[in-house]
Design a protein around this motif. Structure first.
Motif, PDB file in Angstrom:
ATOM      1  N   ILE A 199       0.839  -1.189   0.000  1.00 15.67           N
ATOM      2  CA  ILE A 199       0.000   0.000   0.000  1.00 15.67           C
ATOM      3  C   ILE A 199       0.880   1.247   0.000  1.00 15.67           C
ATOM      4  CG2 ILE A 199      -1.955   1.150   1.077  1.00 15.67           C
ATOM      5  CD1 ILE A 199      -2.433  -1.823   0.234  1.00 15.67           C
ATOM      6  N   ILE A 200       0.692   2.111  -0.996  1.00 14.06           N
ATOM      7  CA  ILE A 200       1.381   3.394  -1.067  1.00 14.06           C
ATOM      8  C   ILE A 200       0.372   4.466  -0.681  1.00 14.06           C
ATOM      9  CG2 ILE A 200       2.740   4.960  -2.479  1.00 14.06           C
ATOM     10  CD1 ILE A 200       4.065   2.271  -2.229  1.00 14.06           C
ATOM     11  N   HIS A 201       0.660   5.239   0.382  1.00 18.21           N
ATOM     12  CA  HIS A 201      -0.350   6.145   0.922  1.00 18.21           C
ATOM     13  C   HIS A 201       0.292   7.394   1.507  1.00 18.21           C
ATOM     14  CE1 HIS A 201       0.402   5.401   5.305  1.00 18.21           C
ATOM     15  NE2 HIS A 201       0.956   4.304   4.832  1.00 18.21           N
ATOM     16  N   GLY A 202      -0.570   8.308   1.957  1.00 19.06           N
ATOM     17  CA  GLY A 202      -0.162   9.499   2.680  1.00 19.06           C
ATOM     18  C   GLY A 202      -1.056   9.656   3.893  1.00 19.06           C
ATOM     19  N   HIS A 203      -1.632  10.891   4.080  1.00 17.46           N
ATOM     20  CA  HIS A 203      -2.678  11.175   5.054  1.00 17.46           C
ATOM     21  C   HIS A 203      -2.181  11.403   6.469  1.00 17.46           C
ATOM     22  CE1 HIS A 203      -6.661  11.332   6.753  1.00 17.46           C
ATOM     23  NE2 HIS A 203      -6.522  10.219   7.435  1.00 17.46           N
ATOM     24  N   THR A 204      -1.250  10.591   6.947  1.00 17.47           N
ATOM     25  CA  THR A 204      -0.746  10.722   8.314  1.00 17.47           C
ATOM     26  C   THR A 204       0.689  11.234   8.281  1.00 17.47           C
ATOM     27  OG1 THR A 204      -2.148   8.894   9.082  1.00 17.47           O
ATOM     28  CG2 THR A 204      -0.267   9.506  10.464  1.00 17.47           C
ATOM     29  N   PRO A 205       0.921  12.486   8.684  1.00 21.54           N
ATOM     30  CA  PRO A 205       2.264  13.058   8.560  1.00 21.54           C
ATOM     31  C   PRO A 205       3.298  12.313   9.397  1.00 21.54           C
ATOM     32  CG  PRO A 205       0.622  14.782   8.929  1.00 21.54           C
ATOM     33  CD  PRO A 205      -0.061  13.483   9.171  1.00 21.54           C
ATOM     34  N   VAL A 206       4.459  12.116   8.797  1.00 20.66           N
ATOM     35  CA  VAL A 206       5.597  11.497   9.469  1.00 20.66           C
ATOM     36  C   VAL A 206       6.837  12.347   9.179  1.00 20.66           C
ATOM     37  CG1 VAL A 206       4.755   9.123   9.555  1.00 20.66           C
ATOM     38  CG2 VAL A 206       5.855   9.951   7.467  1.00 20.66           C
ATOM     39  N   THR A 207       7.837  12.207  10.029  1.00 21.68           N
ATOM     40  CA  THR A 207       9.049  13.014   9.872  1.00 21.68           C
ATOM     41  C   THR A 207       9.805  12.643   8.605  1.00 21.68           C
ATOM     42  OG1 THR A 207       9.235  13.205  12.271  1.00 21.68           O
ATOM     43  CG2 THR A 207      11.196  13.722  10.978  1.00 21.68           C
ATOM     44  N   ASP A 208       9.913  11.358   8.348  1.00 20.95           N
ATOM     45  CA  ASP A 208      10.582  10.851   7.151  1.00 20.95           C
ATOM     46  C   ASP A 208       9.695   9.796   6.506  1.00 20.95           C
ATOM     47  OD1 ASP A 208      13.259  12.177   7.336  1.00 20.95           O
ATOM     48  OD2 ASP A 208      13.289  11.095   9.250  1.00 20.95           O
ATOM     49  N   VAL A 216       3.969   1.998   2.409  1.00 19.24           N
ATOM     50  CA  VAL A 216       4.895   3.130   2.364  1.00 19.24           C
ATOM     51  C   VAL A 216       4.085   4.400   2.574  1.00 19.24           C
ATOM     52  CG1 VAL A 216       6.535   4.440   0.969  1.00 19.24           C
ATOM     53  CG2 VAL A 216       6.428   1.939   0.752  1.00 19.24           C
ATOM     54  N   ASN A 217       4.454   5.183   3.588  1.00 22.27           N
ATOM     55  CA  ASN A 217       3.784   6.458   3.880  1.00 22.27           C
ATOM     56  C   ASN A 217       4.638   7.594   3.338  1.00 22.27           C
ATOM     57  OD1 ASN A 217       2.462   8.687   4.871  1.00 22.27           O
ATOM     58  ND2 ASN A 217       2.584   8.099   7.017  1.00 22.27           N
ATOM     59  N   LEU A 218       4.082   8.345   2.363  1.00 18.07           N
ATOM     60  CA  LEU A 218       4.817   9.424   1.702  1.00 18.07           C
ATOM     61  C   LEU A 218       4.462  10.808   2.223  1.00 18.07           C
ATOM     62  CD1 LEU A 218       4.653   8.180  -2.000  1.00 18.07           C
ATOM     63  CD2 LEU A 218       6.639   8.128  -0.479  1.00 18.07           C
ATOM     64  N   SER A 229       7.576  14.595  -0.473  1.00 18.82           N
ATOM     65  CA  SER A 229       8.272  13.337  -0.752  1.00 18.82           C
ATOM     66  C   SER A 229       7.551  12.509  -1.809  1.00 18.82           C
ATOM     67  CB  SER A 229       8.406  12.514   0.537  1.00 18.82           C
ATOM     68  OG  SER A 229       9.194  13.202   1.487  1.00 18.82           O
ATOM     69  N   ALA A 230       8.341  11.706  -2.503  1.00 18.52           N
ATOM     70  CA  ALA A 230       7.802  10.842  -3.560  1.00 18.52           C
ATOM     71  C   ALA A 230       8.611   9.559  -3.614  1.00 18.52           C
ATOM     72  CB  ALA A 230       7.858  11.555  -4.910  1.00 18.52           C
ATOM     73  N   ILE A 231       8.023   8.552  -4.250  1.00 17.85           N
ATOM     74  CA  ILE A 231       8.725   7.305  -4.520  1.00 17.85           C
ATOM     75  C   ILE A 231       8.665   7.031  -6.011  1.00 17.85           C
ATOM     76  CG2 ILE A 231       6.695   5.814  -4.167  1.00 17.85           C
ATOM     77  CD1 ILE A 231       8.609   3.753  -2.884  1.00 17.85           C
ATOM     78  N   ALA A 232       9.733   6.462  -6.533  1.00 22.67           N
ATOM     79  CA  ALA A 232       9.765   5.985  -7.903  1.00 22.67           C
ATOM     80  C   ALA A 232       9.844   4.467  -7.884  1.00 22.67           C
ATOM     81  CB  ALA A 232      10.956   6.565  -8.646  1.00 22.67           C
ATOM     82  N   ILE A 233       9.003   3.829  -8.672  1.00 22.19           N
ATOM     83  CA  ILE A 233       8.958   2.368  -8.757  1.00 22.19           C
ATOM     84  C   ILE A 233       9.230   1.999 -10.211  1.00 22.19           C
ATOM     85  CG2 ILE A 233       7.534   0.315  -8.486  1.00 22.19           C
ATOM     86  CD1 ILE A 233       5.862   2.063  -6.459  1.00 22.19           C
ATOM     87  N   ASP A 234      10.333   1.319 -10.460  1.00 28.98           N
ATOM     88  CA  ASP A 234      10.751   0.974 -11.818  1.00 28.98           C
ATOM     89  C   ASP A 234      11.097  -0.510 -11.834  1.00 28.98           C
ATOM     90  OD1 ASP A 234      11.625   0.976 -14.398  1.00 28.98           O
ATOM     91  OD2 ASP A 234      13.065   2.604 -14.154  1.00 28.98           O
TER      92      ASP A 234
END
Length: 244
Positions: A199-208, A216-218, A229-234
């Motif tokens: 699961i790639i998500h956001g919503h809940t702020p984290v320091t890193d 993965v929390n972005l 922040s962002a993630i690249a998946i290749d």
């Protein structure tokens, strides 16, 4: 049920997938992230690519209007700019529809969103709320409303499931409650079990950026931290990007 962990999860063949965390009106950081992604694509050209924006485009930050202007314009230019909805985006639509003085929009950064459209609202004054809502209805371009109304709540690419907040751990991915996808926290964040997709998500702020075997929390709190922040998946490769 077949499950997958982050280490072994793969993106689609011949498609690099970028996902960007919560923006919250930080147009400057979103523009910088798009430049970072462009630079990555020039440095290491993929066969094809898409960007999945994970929602919460409005509220709290200084330029929600600018963020929506950018996304609406980008989607008209290319099919590669994808976006899903967040709870703040839904709250904005709800305020435009109802003018509720005590809803999500009123108490969670809606004043800044309204200001970005040139509208000042005092949410402690019912008269100001009503007048402000009417002014916003005039100020918000129809294209912004159409964009927000058309946002999906989830997407799947390869071994990854993209949504704003997370999933209910006990429910199949194709049977998730739409409200959980934009609101869930504790039940999801504390769950260690693996799922059929990471699961790639956001919503809940984290320091890193938080990378767990199952998620993965972005959301690195762009509006407060100044870091998007962002993630690249290749295929099997994954790497992080940051805009400051």
């Amino acid at each position: 049920m077949k499950t997958v962990d982050f280490k072994h999860a793969r993106g689609p063949d011949r498609l690099r997938v970028y996902a960007i965390g919560d923006v919250h009106g930080r147009l400057d950081l979103l523009q910088e992230m798009h430049r970072r992604i462009q630079a990555e694509n020039e440095k290491s050209p993929p066969f094809d690519w898409v960007i999945v924006h994970l929602g919460d485009y409005v509220d709290r930050g200084p330029d929600s209007k600018g963020v929506l202007d950018l996304l609406v314009s980008a989607q008209k230019k290319t099919h590669r700019m994808l976006a899903i909805t967040g709870n703040h985006d839904i709250g904005f639509l709800e305020f435009l529809a109802t003018g509720a003085p005590n809803g999500m929009f009123a108490h969670n950064g809606g004043r800044q969103t309204a200001l970005s459209y040139g509208v000042s609202i005092d949410f402690n004054d019912l008269g100001s709320v009503a007048a402000g809502r009417n002014a916003l209805l005039d100020a918000v371009p129809p294209g912004h409303i159409e964009f927000l109304r058309g946002l999906k709540r989830s997407m799947i690419f390869g071994d990854f499931f993209f949504c704003h907040a997370g999933i209910h751990p006990s429910v199949d991915l194709d049977r998730q409650d739409p409200e959980d996808l934009v609101w869930i926290r504790e039940q999801f964040l504390g769950e260690p079990r693996l799922y059929p997709k990471v699961i790639i998500h956001g919503h809940t702020p984290v320091t890193d950026v938080e990378i767990r075997p199952n998620r993965v929390n972005l959301d690195t709190g762009a509006v407060f931290s100044g870091r998007l922040s962002a993630i690249a998946i290749d295929a099997e490769n994954k790497f992080l990007l940051e805009a400051l």
